[in-house]
Scaffold this active site. Structure first.
Site, PDB file in Angstrom:
ATOM      1  N   CYS A 356       0.822  -1.228   0.000  1.00 47.41           N
ATOM      2  CA  CYS A 356       0.000   0.000   0.000  1.00 47.41           C
ATOM      3  C   CYS A 356       0.850   1.270   0.000  1.00 47.41           C
ATOM      4  O   CYS A 356       0.348   2.339  -0.353  1.00 47.41           O
ATOM      5  CB  CYS A 356      -0.884   0.046   1.241  1.00 47.41           C
TER       6      CYS A 356
HETATM    7  O1  KQY Z   1      -4.138  -0.199   2.602  1.00 48.59           O
HETATM    8  C1  KQY Z   1      -4.111   0.756   1.911  1.00 48.59           C
HETATM    9  N1  KQY Z   1      -3.996   0.626   0.623  1.00 48.59           N
HETATM   10  C2  KQY Z   1      -4.262   2.119   2.417  1.00 48.59           C
HETATM   11  C3  KQY Z   1      -4.761   2.164   3.745  1.00 48.59           C
HETATM   12  C4  KQY Z   1      -5.058   3.568   4.103  1.00 48.59           C
HETATM   13  C5  KQY Z   1      -5.270   3.746   5.515  1.00 48.59           C
HETATM   14  C6  KQY Z   1      -5.403   5.166   5.880  1.00 48.59           C
HETATM   15  N2  KQY Z   1      -5.405   5.320   7.272  1.00 48.59           N
END
Ligand code: KQY
Length: 368
Positions: A356
């Site tokens: 992420c």
């Molecule tokens: O897992 C993701 N792709 C992003 C998570 C975002 C979390 C924001 N607090």
């Protein structure tokens, strides 16, 4: 000149390559907001720096950082990592960064999706998100690549491509009314087909239990190579994840990809449930409208959230008995790459993991 194009990648002969295809480099952002990262983001910054250093063993890494944190990030990141100033609302380059597309003739362009912080005012994770929504265009400017502004809300973590015409995604996220409420599944497929040059969609139902992104696919399932996927798993039938993973397994087993292949599915057992501790919770600022980080909340821990870089796989570890079996499985799936496990609890505490926080920029292909 860097152009904002009014055509589509498909019309111009561009496609989204798979993550396992060669990269020119990796983009990341630097964490700092204290209502998401505990202790002023200092533990998370160390974890991000370790991820960047691991990826840099295989390819160039660029980290975008706000003006407030520029000097600190420069000091904490290894010297070979490029640090550039990019304002942002948080540090999830996978989701607000560009999806790069290639044409096989040396061309690379950026797809710039509309970003609404995982749901906008209907369950989104923070407000505002206007700086995040500019990140993809700034990356395109820095890299001097032309850009398509796509007409839908989408985060990079909600899609995986095999590079041969197949896209993996989840209904929980892409069909969520907090993303593109006016669009049907068929209309969303049509836009993705135009902007990524994919023909075949494999829809999973839900993502990982308690995933605050509304079930991003990159935490539950990914392509290892065309025709081969890895899926997060649990043998514990009492765990809510069991039904989610079993349903995904059945859908994957029934699917064929764009080339008509049946999928080879590798199940990777999840870590034991990871819960926020009292100490961790107390280190996060409380701000109305931000995602709460309450003691006892379960985090969406999964080994699938690894990143495929040139020559290396950077995978999360959690200090869990399942870490080593997962590392061995991933190493066997990628025999030509070295697996580097990075302690990732501090990233998970912010709501995501290594995949992420990274975004690959493909190497130009077919250039003579
Ligand atoms: O897992 C993701 N792709 C992003 C998570 C975002 C979390 C924001 N607090």
């Amino acid at each position: 000149m860097v152009r904002k194009l009014e055509t589509t990648p498909r019309a111009d002969g561009f496609r989204m390559p798979a993550e396992f295809e060669p990269h020119a480099g990796t983009w990341m952002l630097w964490p700092e907001r204290p209502d998401n990262w505990r202790l002023g983001a200092k533990p998370a910054q160390h974890a991000f720096a370790a991820v960047a250093a691991a990826i840099a063993e295989g390819e160039p890494v660029t980290v975008g950082v706000s003006p407030r944190q520029f000097q600190n990030a420069r000091a904490m990141l290894a010297p070979e990592i490029r640090v550039v100033e990019i304002s942002n609302d948080d540090s999830w380059m996978r989701d607000c960064g560009p999806t790069f597309v290639v044409d096989g003739k040396g061309g690379v362009r950026a797809v710039d999706w509309i970003f609404n912080a995982w749901g906008g005012l209907d369950g989104g994770l923070y407000f505002p998100w206007d700086q995040d929504d500019l990140v993809a265009s700034k990356v395109a400017e820095i890299e001097r690549v032309d850009r398509y502004r796509a007409p839908i809300v989408l985060e990079g973590g909600s899609i995986h491509a095999d590079g041969e015409g197949t896209l993996l995604t989840t209904e929980e996220c892409l069909l969520n009314p907090n993303r593109n409420p006016g669009l049907t599944r068929e209309q969303i497929e049509a836009v993705l087909s135009d902007y990524l040059s994919v023909e075949k969609f494999i829809w999973l139902g839900r993502g990982v239990y308690e995933d605050e992104t509304n079930g991003h696919v990159d935490n539950i399932c990914c392509f290892v190579r065309p025709g081969v996927v890895a899926l997060t798993w649990t043998d514990d039938k009492a765990d809510p994840q069991y039904e989610i993973s079993r349903d995904a397994f059945e859908r994957l087993s029934a699917a064929t990809d764009a080339k008509g292949r049946k999928l080879e599915i590798h199940r990777i057992h999840q870590p034991d449930p990871v819960l926020i501790t009292a100490e961790e919770s107390s280190g996060v600022d409380t701000v109305e409208g931000s995602q709460p980080r309450t003691e006892g909340m379960r985090l969406a821990a999964s080994y699938i959230n690894f990143y495929i870089a040139n020559g290396v796989i950077v995978m999360p570890s959690f200090g869990d008995p399942h870490d080593e079996p997962a590392r061995e499985q991933i190493a066997a799936l990628f025999p030509e790459r070295r697996v580097i496990a990075v302690p990732a609890r501090e990233i998970l505490l912010g709501g995501g993991n290594i995949h992420c926080i990274t975004q690959q920029q493909p190497a130009p292909r077919g250039k003579s």
